[in-house]
Design a protein around this motif. Structure first.
Motif, mmCIF file in Angstrom:
data_model
loop_
_atom_site.group_PDB
_atom_site.id
_atom_site.type_symbol
_atom_site.label_atom_id
_atom_site.label_comp_id
_atom_site.label_asym_id
_atom_site.label_seq_id
_atom_site.Cartn_x
_atom_site.Cartn_y
_atom_site.Cartn_z
ATOM 1 N N UNK A 429 50.160 67.436 -62.190
ATOM 2 C CA UNK A 429 50.333 68.658 -62.870
ATOM 3 C C UNK A 429 50.026 67.989 -64.178
ATOM 4 N N UNK A 430 49.653 67.300 -65.440
ATOM 5 C CA UNK A 430 49.956 67.397 -66.401
ATOM 6 C C UNK A 430 48.156 67.342 -66.752
ATOM 7 N N UNK A 431 47.953 67.775 -68.323
ATOM 8 C CA UNK A 431 46.661 67.774 -68.812
ATOM 9 C C UNK A 431 46.498 67.217 -69.529
ATOM 10 N N UNK A 433 47.556 63.314 -70.783
ATOM 11 C CA UNK A 433 48.294 61.946 -70.267
ATOM 12 C C UNK A 433 48.614 60.826 -71.664
ATOM 13 N N UNK A 434 49.809 61.069 -71.830
ATOM 14 C CA UNK A 434 50.570 60.704 -73.210
ATOM 15 C C UNK A 434 52.317 60.654 -72.968
ATOM 16 N N UNK A 435 52.665 59.805 -73.160
ATOM 17 C CA UNK A 435 54.080 59.392 -73.081
ATOM 18 C C UNK A 435 55.020 60.730 -73.410
ATOM 19 N N UNK A 436 54.362 61.386 -74.329
ATOM 20 C CA UNK A 436 54.831 62.713 -75.121
ATOM 21 C C UNK A 436 55.045 63.723 -73.903
ATOM 22 N N UNK A 437 54.117 63.370 -73.058
ATOM 23 C CA UNK A 437 53.953 64.427 -71.721
ATOM 24 C C UNK A 437 54.560 64.164 -70.571
ATOM 25 N N UNK A 438 54.757 62.744 -70.623
ATOM 26 C CA UNK A 438 55.214 62.329 -69.155
ATOM 27 C C UNK A 438 56.837 62.475 -69.245
ATOM 28 N N UNK A 439 56.899 61.795 -70.678
ATOM 29 C CA UNK A 439 58.773 61.846 -70.686
ATOM 30 C C UNK A 439 59.376 63.110 -70.100
ATOM 31 N N UNK A 440 58.557 64.504 -70.249
ATOM 32 C CA UNK A 440 59.899 65.632 -69.655
ATOM 33 C C UNK A 440 59.035 66.261 -68.532
ATOM 34 N N UNK A 441 58.653 64.900 -67.954
ATOM 35 C CA UNK A 441 58.203 65.466 -66.280
ATOM 36 C C UNK A 441 59.753 64.716 -65.575
ATOM 37 N N UNK A 442 59.758 63.422 -66.382
ATOM 38 C CA UNK A 442 60.779 62.653 -66.023
ATOM 39 C C UNK A 442 62.232 63.308 -65.887
ATOM 40 N N UNK A 443 62.374 64.038 -66.971
ATOM 41 C CA UNK A 443 63.496 65.224 -66.948
ATOM 42 C C UNK A 443 62.996 66.370 -65.673
ATOM 43 N N UNK A 444 61.903 67.016 -65.554
ATOM 44 C CA UNK A 444 61.994 67.944 -64.277
ATOM 45 C C UNK A 444 62.206 67.415 -63.275
ATOM 46 N N UNK A 445 61.995 66.128 -62.826
ATOM 47 C CA UNK A 445 62.327 65.762 -61.481
ATOM 48 C C UNK A 445 64.059 65.077 -61.788
#
Length: 499
Positions: A429-431, A433-445
């Motif tokens: 769902x990421x628009x 692709x950066x570390x800053x954007x990926x990090x929150x997705x780990x949190x969501x998981x």
RNA sequence: AGGGCGUUGGGCAAGUGGUUAAGCCAAUGGAUUCUCAUUCCAUGAUCGCGGGUUCAAUUCCCGUACGCCCUCCCA
């Protein structure tokens, strides 16, 4: 009392390599200590080339010596390249000078011609050894009659010239590092000062040169201790004042043997260290601590700090073993302090050389490669080290062929599927692709699966990066790239479903 | 064989006639951390061996063992 009298005598020391090989650790250390000694005292540092053994001289040896000394950061006041008022600085260019002095010795009867052939001498030596005697020249030609000489000459023999060692002389001197040393001239045999080909030997040339070049101190390896009495006797024969000697300990290998040029157990040429990506400052620092120790507890110093506090009295008496792991640690300390620009200049070429990245890069490629390299600045030991460290960024496999024990264990967790499914969905769902954007997705998981820490991160790491080890996850994922990461996740998850 | 030099924990190494025998690297254990790395903490030597001098020796002396260097028409 130990103060050098600057008014009457300027400190002059030299590094005197023979161009029989390239600059190696041992050479470099001798050069560095002499350099430090001279600069600390505000004196002169001279480089003299001792090339009297023409058979062993190697092409490029002299250039290599100077080039890598310079690379290490040394500078000298007089030598073959910069000149100086006591030249020439190459011994083979000083032959006429030596001749004058050995002729003087001959005229005074302090030296004599020896007609023994190398074969005869060798046989003599072997016979002595075999019968348990001390090997050494017998003095056979010491008192040749005119007839004998005529006879030898008629045979076409070419003589060497030997120095006549006086009997019963005590030879004593105060060595800067070893203290008071005593020798007896009876233990020294008449040695060759001029070879058959008219070229002087080391022990002779060194005395003439050190005197003529006004050397005040001679700092050299301790393999020269037993040469010193011979040299002192020569100084006496000429009525000259010998310099102050200081014999530094040897550097030995793991087998406690003196480091020799042919020793393969250890990388020892400065050029090799340069090529591996060691920094000159680190090498300089490390070598200086081999056989010498500073006063306090600090061990990392700049060249100027070393100059300031160098004290020859703190030279160690016992041999030092070359410790590669400490060199690597020290180089790492210097690498940590490198600016981003310098760090990249050190590492990128190694990545290019290993074929990881092309020599000609687009700005984009270069930025990416730089970020990958920068990930390892904290732990890099030397330039070439980067190639293995950043390995995972160049592995494009979708699935790892063989898992390590640790990786297997990670993937055995019953939460793995859950974690990866959610994470995979979130990533898609990421628009951006950066570390800053990926990090929150780990949190969501984390929130959704209620998994955290090791159980959360490790499955993602193993599947997405293909390795259980590596730099921080979000940035690693960014740099590996969206495409590959998603492919790996997809591949794993679909394989799980079919099971 | 002769001469010389050396011997402090795995490596480097400080140090002193009386100390808890510094410090660095490595190793091991632990803390922190998603892992590696980083960082931090912890662990280990009685100073080659034997004698002697001394109230007291790792530190001074003698001996001994071991290692290394030199004994090349190498440097």
């Amino acid at each position: 009392m130990k103060v050098v009298n600057a008014l009457t005598e300027e400190v002059r020391v030299r590094y005197a390599p023979s161009p029989t090989g390239f600059l190696h650790i041992g050479n470099a250390r001798t050069a560095i200590f002499n350099y430090l000694f001279a600069r600390h005292a505000g004196g002169k540092f001279i480089i003299r080339i001792e090339d009297t053994d023409q058979k062993r001289n190697v092409d490029g040896g002299e250039e290599s010596q100077l080039k890598f000394l310079k690379w290490l950061g040394l500078e000298w006041d007089e030598s073959v390249d910069v000149g100086g008022e006591y030249g020439p600085y190459r011994q083979m260019e000083r032959l006429a000078i030596y001749k004058k002095y050995w002729q003087e010795l001959l005229d005074k009867g302090l030296a004599y011609k020896c007609y023994c052939t190398p074969e005869e001498l060798k046989a003599e030596r072997e016979a002595q050894m075999a019968s348990g005697q001390t090997p050494g020249y017998s003095g056979k030609c010491r008192h040749l009659t005119a007839e004998q000489i005529a006879q030898y000459e008629a045979e076409g023999r070419k003589p060497t010239i030997r120095f006549r060692i006086p009997d019963d002389q005590k030879i004593e001197f105060d060595d800067i590092v070893k203290g008071h040393l005593t020798f007896d001239s009876n233990d020294v045999t008449d040695f060759v000062i001029v070879k058959q080909n008219g070229v002087p030997t080391y022990n002779f040339a060194v005395v003439i040169d050190d005197h003529l070049m006004k050397m005040t101190h001679v700092l050299r390896g301790e393999e020269h201790i037993s040469n010193t009495p011979k040299q002192i006797l020569l100084f006496r024969a000429f009525g000259w004042k010998p310099p102050v000697f200081g014999h530094m300990t040897l550097i030995v290998n793991e087998n406690h043997k003196k480091l020799s040029k042919r020793d393969n157990s250890i990388v020892q040429f400065i050029e090799q260290y340069k090529n591996m990506g060691f920094l000159p400052e680190a090498l300089f620092n490390f070598i200086t601590l081999l056989g010498w120790s500073p006063k306090g507890e600090e061990e990392i110093f700049t060249r100027d700090e070393f100059i300031k506090q160098f004290d020859a009295n703190r030279l160690s008496k016992s041999p030092a073993m070359f410790d590669k792991s400490k060199l690597e640690w020290m180089n790492g300390q210097y690498i940590k302090k490198l600016s981003e620009e310098d760090y990249l200049a050190l590492t990128l070429p190694h990545m290019i050389h290993a074929g990881l990245i092309p020599e000609e890069m687009t700005a984009e490629q270069r930025r990416w490669a730089s970020r990958v390299a920068l990930l390892y600045q904290e732990q890099l030991h030397y330039g070439a080290d980067i190639v293995n460290l950043c390995d995972m960024f160049f592995n494009k496999d979708i699935e790892k062929a063989e898992l390590t024990k640790g990786e297997k264990k990670i993937l055995e967790g019953e939460q793995v599927n859950d974690v990866l499914t959610v994470f995979d969905r979130e990533l898609r769902s990421l628009s951006e692709w950066t570390a800053e954007a990926i990090a929150p997705k780990i949190k969501v998981t984390q929130k959704e699966t209620k998994q955290r820490g090791w159980k959360l991160y490790m499955p993602i790491r193993v599947i997405a990066t293909g390795s259980e080890h590596g730099p921080e996850l979000p940035e690693a994922l960014e740099l590996i790239g969206r495409d590959l990461v998603l492919k790996r996740l997809e591949h794993y998850l679909s394989a799980q479903q079919t099971v």
